[in-house]
Design a protein around this motif. Structure first.
Motif, PDB file in Angstrom:
ATOM      1  N   GLU A 127       6.331  -3.268  41.323  1.00 20.77           N
ATOM      2  CA  GLU A 127       7.572  -4.002  41.091  1.00 20.77           C
ATOM      3  C   GLU A 127       8.713  -3.042  40.773  1.00 20.77           C
ATOM      4  OE1 GLU A 127       6.651  -6.715  37.982  1.00 20.77           O
ATOM      5  OE2 GLU A 127       5.171  -7.830  39.176  1.00 20.77           O
ATOM      6  N   ASP A 128       8.440  -2.053  39.941  1.00 21.14           N
ATOM      7  CA  ASP A 128       9.470  -1.093  39.541  1.00 21.14           C
ATOM      8  C   ASP A 128      10.008  -0.306  40.734  1.00 21.14           C
ATOM      9  OD1 ASP A 128       9.218  -1.878  36.923  1.00 21.14           O
ATOM     10  OD2 ASP A 128       7.958  -0.173  36.335  1.00 21.14           O
ATOM     11  N   HIS A 129       9.146  -0.073  41.746  1.00 14.26           N
ATOM     12  CA  HIS A 129       9.546   0.772  42.879  1.00 14.26           C
ATOM     13  C   HIS A 129       9.911  -0.022  44.126  1.00 14.26           C
ATOM     14  CE1 HIS A 129       7.581   3.754  40.251  1.00 14.26           C
ATOM     15  NE2 HIS A 129       8.399   4.608  40.832  1.00 14.26           N
ATOM     16  N   ASP A 144      20.495   7.616  48.920  1.00  9.81           N
ATOM     17  CA  ASP A 144      20.986   7.108  47.645  1.00  9.81           C
ATOM     18  C   ASP A 144      22.504   7.221  47.622  1.00  9.81           C
ATOM     19  OD1 ASP A 144      21.277   6.173  45.108  1.00  9.81           O
ATOM     20  OD2 ASP A 144      20.418   7.915  44.101  1.00  9.81           O
ATOM     21  N   THR A 145      23.176   6.266  48.247  1.00  9.29           N
ATOM     22  CA  THR A 145      24.621   6.197  48.240  1.00  9.29           C
ATOM     23  C   THR A 145      25.031   4.813  47.758  1.00  9.29           C
ATOM     24  OG1 THR A 145      24.879   5.338  50.495  1.00  9.29           O
ATOM     25  CG2 THR A 145      24.638   7.733  50.250  1.00  9.29           C
ATOM     26  N   GLU A 146      26.335   4.577  47.686  1.00  7.16           N
ATOM     27  CA  GLU A 146      26.806   3.270  47.233  1.00  7.16           C
ATOM     28  C   GLU A 146      26.436   2.166  48.211  1.00  7.16           C
ATOM     29  OE1 GLU A 146      30.950   3.328  46.426  1.00  7.16           O
ATOM     30  OE2 GLU A 146      30.795   4.715  44.731  1.00  7.16           O
ATOM     31  N   THR A 147      26.296   2.509  49.495  1.00  2.14           N
ATOM     32  CA  THR A 147      26.055   1.483  50.508  1.00  2.14           C
ATOM     33  C   THR A 147      24.649   1.496  51.087  1.00  2.14           C
ATOM     34  OG1 THR A 147      26.932   2.980  52.207  1.00  2.14           O
ATOM     35  CG2 THR A 147      28.476   1.417  51.208  1.00  2.14           C
ATOM     36  N   THR A 148      23.901   2.577  50.884  1.00  3.35           N
ATOM     37  CA  THR A 148      22.569   2.689  51.482  1.00  3.35           C
ATOM     38  C   THR A 148      21.609   3.319  50.489  1.00  3.35           C
ATOM     39  OG1 THR A 148      23.538   3.004  53.679  1.00  3.35           O
ATOM     40  CG2 THR A 148      21.223   3.603  53.408  1.00  3.35           C
ATOM     41  N   LYS A 149      20.448   2.661  50.309  1.00 10.45           N
ATOM     42  CA  LYS A 149      19.420   3.215  49.437  1.00 10.45           C
ATOM     43  C   LYS A 149      18.060   3.043  50.115  1.00 10.45           C
ATOM     44  CE  LYS A 149      21.929   2.223  45.145  1.00 10.45           C
ATOM     45  NZ  LYS A 149      22.306   3.631  44.894  1.00 10.45           N
ATOM     46  N   LEU A 150      17.267   4.081  50.100  1.00 17.37           N
ATOM     47  CA  LEU A 150      15.875   3.999  50.522  1.00 17.37           C
ATOM     48  C   LEU A 150      15.048   4.906  49.625  1.00 17.37           C
ATOM     49  CD1 LEU A 150      14.275   3.632  53.949  1.00 17.37           C
ATOM     50  CD2 LEU A 150      13.320   5.300  52.361  1.00 17.37           C
ATOM     51  N   THR A 151      14.027   4.331  49.015  1.00 21.48           N
ATOM     52  CA  THR A 151      13.160   5.093  48.130  1.00 21.48           C
ATOM     53  C   THR A 151      11.720   5.011  48.628  1.00 21.48           C
ATOM     54  OG1 THR A 151      12.795   3.212  46.649  1.00 21.48           O
ATOM     55  CG2 THR A 151      14.645   4.668  46.140  1.00 21.48           C
ATOM     56  N   VAL A 152      10.982   6.085  48.409  1.00 20.25           N
ATOM     57  CA  VAL A 152       9.560   6.150  48.735  1.00 20.25           C
ATOM     58  C   VAL A 152       8.841   6.640  47.493  1.00 20.25           C
ATOM     59  CG1 VAL A 152       7.791   7.177  50.205  1.00 20.25           C
ATOM     60  CG2 VAL A 152      10.056   6.693  51.155  1.00 20.25           C
ATOM     61  N   ALA A 153       7.802   5.924  47.069  1.00 23.50           N
ATOM     62  CA  ALA A 153       7.041   6.318  45.885  1.00 23.50           C
ATOM     63  C   ALA A 153       5.556   6.195  46.174  1.00 23.50           C
ATOM     64  CB  ALA A 153       7.410   5.452  44.689  1.00 23.50           C
ATOM     65  N   LEU A 167     -10.966   4.353  43.037  1.00 26.14           N
ATOM     66  CA  LEU A 167      -9.634   4.899  43.268  1.00 26.14           C
ATOM     67  C   LEU A 167      -8.785   3.861  43.992  1.00 26.14           C
ATOM     68  CD1 LEU A 167      -7.595   7.329  43.484  1.00 26.14           C
ATOM     69  CD2 LEU A 167      -8.737   7.901  45.636  1.00 26.14           C
ATOM     70  N   ILE A 168      -7.531   3.738  43.607  1.00 28.39           N
ATOM     71  CA  ILE A 168      -6.560   2.919  44.323  1.00 28.39           C
ATOM     72  C   ILE A 168      -5.345   3.792  44.606  1.00 28.39           C
ATOM     73  CG2 ILE A 168      -5.077   0.887  44.261  1.00 28.39           C
ATOM     74  CD1 ILE A 168      -7.072  -0.439  42.394  1.00 28.39           C
ATOM     75  N   LEU A 169      -5.007   3.910  45.876  1.00 20.88           N
ATOM     76  CA  LEU A 169      -3.824   4.657  46.301  1.00 20.88           C
ATOM     77  C   LEU A 169      -2.732   3.648  46.663  1.00 20.88           C
ATOM     78  CD1 LEU A 169      -5.603   7.248  48.617  1.00 20.88           C
ATOM     79  CD2 LEU A 169      -4.732   7.664  46.312  1.00 20.88           C
ATOM     80  N   THR A 170      -1.524   3.859  46.156  1.00 22.49           N
ATOM     81  CA  THR A 170      -0.443   2.919  46.430  1.00 22.49           C
ATOM     82  C   THR A 170       0.789   3.639  46.952  1.00 22.49           C
ATOM     83  OG1 THR A 170       0.218   3.031  44.093  1.00 22.49           O
ATOM     84  CG2 THR A 170      -1.154   1.165  44.759  1.00 22.49           C
ATOM     85  N   ASN A 171       1.488   2.950  47.844  1.00 20.56           N
ATOM     86  CA  ASN A 171       2.781   3.415  48.327  1.00 20.56           C
ATOM     87  C   ASN A 171       3.773   2.261  48.205  1.00 20.56           C
ATOM     88  OD1 ASN A 171       4.638   3.163  51.024  1.00 20.56           O
ATOM     89  ND2 ASN A 171       4.676   5.221  50.169  1.00 20.56           N
ATOM     90  N   ALA A 172       5.000   2.574  47.874  1.00 20.02           N
ATOM     91  CA  ALA A 172       6.055   1.563  47.790  1.00 20.02           C
ATOM     92  C   ALA A 172       7.301   2.092  48.486  1.00 20.02           C
ATOM     93  CB  ALA A 172       6.361   1.221  46.334  1.00 20.02           C
ATOM     94  N   ALA A 207       5.383   2.498  58.129  1.00 18.89           N
ATOM     95  CA  ALA A 207       5.608   3.723  57.365  1.00 18.89           C
ATOM     96  C   ALA A 207       4.890   3.687  56.028  1.00 18.89           C
ATOM     97  CB  ALA A 207       7.105   3.942  57.159  1.00 18.89           C
ATOM     98  N   SER A 208       4.857   2.525  55.372  1.00 19.63           N
ATOM     99  CA  SER A 208       4.172   2.420  54.088  1.00 19.63           C
ATOM    100  C   SER A 208       2.667   2.592  54.249  1.00 19.63           C
ATOM    101  CB  SER A 208       4.489   1.071  53.438  1.00 19.63           C
ATOM    102  OG  SER A 208       3.821   0.943  52.205  1.00 19.63           O
ATOM    103  N   ILE A 209       2.107   2.004  55.305  1.00 13.18           N
ATOM    104  CA  ILE A 209       0.669   2.160  55.560  1.00 13.18           C
ATOM    105  C   ILE A 209       0.346   3.615  55.862  1.00 13.18           C
ATOM    106  CG2 ILE A 209      -1.255   1.470  57.028  1.00 13.18           C
ATOM    107  CD1 ILE A 209       0.363  -1.121  57.602  1.00 13.18           C
ATOM    108  N   SER A 210       1.131   4.213  56.748  1.00 12.62           N
ATOM    109  CA  SER A 210       0.904   5.606  57.109  1.00 12.62           C
ATOM    110  C   SER A 210       1.009   6.518  55.894  1.00 12.62           C
ATOM    111  CB  SER A 210       1.923   6.027  58.182  1.00 12.62           C
ATOM    112  OG  SER A 210       1.743   7.366  58.568  1.00 12.62           O
ATOM    113  N   GLU A 211       1.984   6.237  55.037  1.00 15.39           N
ATOM    114  CA  GLU A 211       2.164   7.053  53.840  1.00 15.39           C
ATOM    115  C   GLU A 211       0.977   6.929  52.894  1.00 15.39           C
ATOM    116  OE1 GLU A 211       3.664   9.667  51.187  1.00 15.39           O
ATOM    117  OE2 GLU A 211       4.606   9.165  53.091  1.00 15.39           O
ATOM    118  N   ALA A 212       0.449   5.715  52.728  1.00 17.79           N
ATOM    119  CA  ALA A 212      -0.710   5.530  51.868  1.00 17.79           C
ATOM    120  C   ALA A 212      -1.906   6.316  52.402  1.00 17.79           C
ATOM    121  CB  ALA A 212      -1.049   4.049  51.744  1.00 17.79           C
ATOM    122  N   PHE A 213      -2.102   6.284  53.720  1.00 21.85           N
ATOM    123  CA  PHE A 213      -3.205   7.044  54.297  1.00 21.85           C
ATOM    124  C   PHE A 213      -2.934   8.543  54.285  1.00 21.85           C
ATOM    125  CE2 PHE A 213      -4.786   2.972  55.687  1.00 21.85           C
ATOM    126  CZ  PHE A 213      -6.163   3.162  55.682  1.00 21.85           C
TER     127      PHE A 213
END
Length: 440
Positions: free
Chosen positions: A191-193, A135-144, A214-219, A86-92
């Motif tokens: 690191e922050d993400h 983003d709950t007390e028991t489950t977190k997933l972030t995409v940046a 150019l550098i494209l990043t996904n976290a 998913a991270s690779i696909s998102e970067a592309f």
């Protein structure tokens, strides 16, 4: 009873086994620019209709097909494997709006981007990102996402609108003539993400002044508790039958009253749900202790995605599960695997990223490196996973910044010498004191 062996490929399901979309979070206020970057002028809001969740299905399907295809290119590597398709696909996906011609066609084929209309791609991708976040007390997933552009360059307006205006990626201008400082800046963002789990994604030596454009990043960062946690007191030292021989591992165990379970030819599959019921870890366990190679050889991208779909409707069984505690940190340079999957043009002078940067046409920009680092920690309480991907792009020729022109205004008498360069011989010499007047 079948011995519980967890093959490395089980990690793929962490991002791919979303069963219900999490509620979309409130939009964040624009962040202040990082030190060392030049903020890019905020684009005007674009009035676009939000697609339904069903419209994102082709992107999810494309990602899952890519997941198994990527694993097949990496499975010959010894030891654990843990990647984030998913991270690779998102970067592309960040790069795709700037691609054209065969380059765009190859990219769409590898990642399944052609499953949605091109004019709705950016907003559909953003809708998918919003759906998978939690983003709950028991489950977190972030995409940046972020796009780090060389100071002095300018994105083409349609590309910037798609990436920054619709896909909500951070855009910043960076001084790539200072590789160490630039790498530190981007790595700090990573690191922050990733909850400080991914470090040093960009080596300073990978940034080449005059070439890096150019550098494209996904976290991606995931942390969740099990719906049914393992009891720490039930964890015991036990034998794990590794390819290199028997080893002693920390084996967790519990009996689940209800768990989705399938038995197929040569393997069984089990879903372990996380709290909140939006995520599950699908464990694919060969029947034979040394059966992983045969199971993987018989699996295809299509049968893998079919299995994940079938798990949603699998019958629930009472299951005694034994699972080792797992911790993996991995890093990959993905140029060769992606080329093998059909993304050849993007890494050569045949690349066409003519929709990306002002003044850069077909063949002017190529991908130099695709890097990924990952982290996985599975214990009695739950799972934490993180991944960061970087697409590094360069000019095919050294870029020399434009200098302020020197004024040389020959509007008064001057000398001339016409010379033979190889020998230095002056063949003609003279003075221009008064040119002929311009005719009316």
């Amino acid at each position: 009873m079948r011995r519980s062996i967890v093959p490395a490929l089980t990690a793929f399901a962490i991002l791919g086994a979303c069963q219900q979309p999490a509620a979309a979070p409130e939009p964040e206020a624009p962040a202040a620019p990082d030190a060392g970057t030049t903020p890019v002028e905020e684009p005007s809001p674009m009035p676009v209709a939000t697609p339904t969740l069903e419209a994102t299905a082709p992107l999810s399907q494309g990602n899952n097909l890519f997941a198994w295809s990527l694993y097949e290119t990496l499975e010959s590597k010894p030891g654990n494997i843990f990647v984030s398709p998913a991270s690779i696909s998102e970067a592309f996906a960040l790069l795709y709006p700037g691609a054209a011609g065969d380059t765009a066609t190859q990219m769409a084929g590898v990642f399944g981007f052609d499953g949605v209309p091109a004019d709705g791609f950016a907003v559909t991708q953003h809708t998918l990102n919003t759906a998978v976040t939690a983003d709950t007390e028991t489950t977190k997933l972030t995409v940046a996402n972020a796009a780090w552009l060389r100071e002095g360059s300018t994105f083409q307006a349609p590309y910037r609108d798609a990436v920054e205006g619709i896909m909500k990626a951070k855009v910043a201008l960076v001084d790539f003539t200072q590789p160490a400082a630039a790498a530190k800046l981007i790595n700090s963002w990573v690191e922050d993400h990733t909850n400080d789990k991914i470090h040093d994604l960009i080596p300073p030596g990978a940034i080449r002044p005059g070439l890096t454009e150019l550098i494209l990043t996904n976290a991606v960062w995931f942390k969740a508790d099990w719906q049914s946690p393992f009891k720490a007191e039930a964890t015991q030292d036990g034998t794990f039958f590794a390819p290199s021989g028997e080893i002693t591992a920390k084996l967790m165990s519990q009996t689940l009253k209800k768990a989705r379970y399938l038995s197929r030819d040569g393997y069984a599959a089990l879903d372990l749900d996380y709290a909140g019921d939006d995520y599950a870890l699908t464990v694919i366990l060969p029947d034979a202790q040394d059966g992983l190679t045969d199971v993987a050889a018989a699996m295809t991208a299509e049968s893998f995605t079919t299995l994940l779909t079938d798990m949603d409707s699998a019958s629930e069984r009472r299951v005694h599960v034994v699972l080792p505690k797992v911790r993996i940190e991995a890093s990959y340079e993905l140029n060769d695997p992606l080329i093998a999957l059909g993304l050849g043009d993007a890494f050569t002078s045949a690349a066409d990223f003519s929709g990306l940067i002002e003044g850069a046409g077909p063949g002017d920009l190529v991908i130099s490196k695709v890097l990924q680092k990952t982290f996985l920690d599975i214990d009695e309480k739950g799972t934490e996973a993180a991944a960061a991907t970087a697409i590094m792009m360069e000019r095919t020729a050294i870029f020399i910044p434009d200098e302020e022109p020197v004024e040389f205004r020959a509007d008064h008498p001057f000398l001339i010498a016409l010379r033979h360069k190889p020998t230095g011989t002056v063949m003609f010499m003279g003075r221009v004191e008064s040119p002929p007047p311009a005719e009316d």
